[in-house]
Design a protein around this motif. Structure first.
Motif, PDB file in Angstrom:
ATOM      1  N   ARG A  53     -28.831  11.832  48.490  1.00  0.00           N
ATOM      2  CA  ARG A  53     -27.368  11.797  48.475  1.00  0.00           C
ATOM      3  C   ARG A  53     -26.785  13.197  48.343  1.00  0.00           C
ATOM      4  N   GLU A  54     -25.676  13.405  49.016  1.00  0.00           N
ATOM      5  CA  GLU A  54     -24.935  14.666  48.917  1.00  0.00           C
ATOM      6  C   GLU A  54     -24.055  14.646  47.670  1.00  0.00           C
ATOM      7  N   TYR A  55     -23.822  15.811  47.119  1.00  0.00           N
ATOM      8  CA  TYR A  55     -22.891  15.953  45.988  1.00  0.00           C
ATOM      9  C   TYR A  55     -22.124  17.251  46.188  1.00  0.00           C
ATOM     10  N   PRO A  56     -20.815  17.155  46.360  1.00  0.00           N
ATOM     11  CA  PRO A  56     -20.038  18.391  46.520  1.00  0.00           C
ATOM     12  C   PRO A  56     -19.992  19.156  45.193  1.00  0.00           C
ATOM     13  N   ARG A  57     -20.288  20.426  45.239  1.00  0.00           N
ATOM     14  CA  ARG A  57     -20.277  21.257  44.026  1.00  0.00           C
ATOM     15  C   ARG A  57     -18.924  21.127  43.330  1.00  0.00           C
ATOM     16  N   GLN A  58     -18.974  20.928  42.033  1.00  0.00           N
ATOM     17  CA  GLN A  58     -17.767  20.808  41.211  1.00  0.00           C
ATOM     18  C   GLN A  58     -17.725  21.985  40.248  1.00  0.00           C
ATOM     19  N   GLN A  59     -16.582  22.593  40.125  1.00  0.00           N
ATOM     20  CA  GLN A  59     -16.438  23.679  39.150  1.00  0.00           C
ATOM     21  C   GLN A  59     -15.036  23.631  38.580  1.00  0.00           C
ATOM     22  N   VAL A  60     -14.957  23.458  37.270  1.00  0.00           N
ATOM     23  CA  VAL A  60     -13.685  23.417  36.566  1.00  0.00           C
ATOM     24  C   VAL A  60     -13.758  24.437  35.436  1.00  0.00           C
ATOM     25  N   SER A  61     -12.795  25.352  35.399  1.00  0.00           N
ATOM     26  CA  SER A  61     -12.771  26.365  34.348  1.00  0.00           C
ATOM     27  C   SER A  61     -11.389  26.348  33.703  1.00  0.00           C
ATOM     28  N   ARG A  62     -11.313  25.815  32.501  1.00  0.00           N
ATOM     29  CA  ARG A  62     -10.042  25.723  31.780  1.00  0.00           C
ATOM     30  C   ARG A  62      -9.871  26.875  30.792  1.00  0.00           C
ATOM     31  N   SER A  63     -10.978  27.266  30.175  1.00  0.00           N
ATOM     32  CA  SER A  63     -10.968  28.388  29.230  1.00  0.00           C
ATOM     33  C   SER A  63     -12.409  28.844  29.036  1.00  0.00           C
ATOM     34  N   GLU A  64     -12.595  29.863  28.214  1.00  0.00           N
ATOM     35  CA  GLU A  64     -13.930  30.415  27.973  1.00  0.00           C
ATOM     36  C   GLU A  64     -14.904  29.366  27.438  1.00  0.00           C
ATOM     37  N   ASP A  65     -14.411  28.419  26.633  1.00  0.00           N
ATOM     38  CA  ASP A  65     -15.269  27.388  26.045  1.00  0.00           C
ATOM     39  C   ASP A  65     -15.071  26.005  26.650  1.00  0.00           C
ATOM     40  N   ASP A  66     -14.180  25.866  27.622  1.00  0.00           N
ATOM     41  CA  ASP A  66     -13.851  24.561  28.204  1.00  0.00           C
ATOM     42  C   ASP A  66     -14.046  24.633  29.717  1.00  0.00           C
ATOM     43  N   TRP A  67     -15.270  24.340  30.147  1.00  0.00           N
ATOM     44  CA  TRP A  67     -15.600  24.454  31.566  1.00  0.00           C
ATOM     45  C   TRP A  67     -16.789  23.560  31.899  1.00  0.00           C
TER      46      TRP A  67
END
Length: 102
Positions: A53-67
């Motif tokens: 199965r394919e999985y599109p790369r996910q990247q979420v960066s909210r803050s230095e400790d919340d990602w």
């Protein structure tokens, strides 16, 4: 039951479902810590119904400790995340694993 308890219970069930006398001897689930601080996770997909199965790369960066960052490489689901985001990373895997591929 909190969402974190629920996702860990789901992961336990997913792991048990993969154990067939062979898979668990070579593959598995690894959760470790990062020194920045944070978590890293690898869930082996080889030999499971998810391995192609394919999985599109996910990247979420909210803050230095919340990602959180998640991707597929070498027939494994990988995630790295901040110190309070392990449940979120596991939830990304659960959501992907339980959604029918199109």
């Amino acid at each position: 039951m909190s969402d974190s308890e629920h996702v860990f219970e789901w992961l336990q069930g997913w792991y048990i479902a993969q154990c067939n006398g062979d898979w668990e001897h070579e593959w598995g689930v690894k959760i470790d810590t990062l020194d920045n601080p944070g978590w890293t996770m690898r869930i082996d997909l080889k030999g499971t119904g998810l391995e192609d199965r394919e999985y599109p790369r996910q990247q979420v960066s909210r803050s230095e400790d919340d990602w959180v960052c998640a991707w597929i490489a070498e027939k494994s689901f990988h995630a790295a995340c901040g110190p309070g985001n392990l449940t979120e990373a596991l939830s990304l895997f659960r959501s992907w694993a339980t959604t029918d591929a199109h």
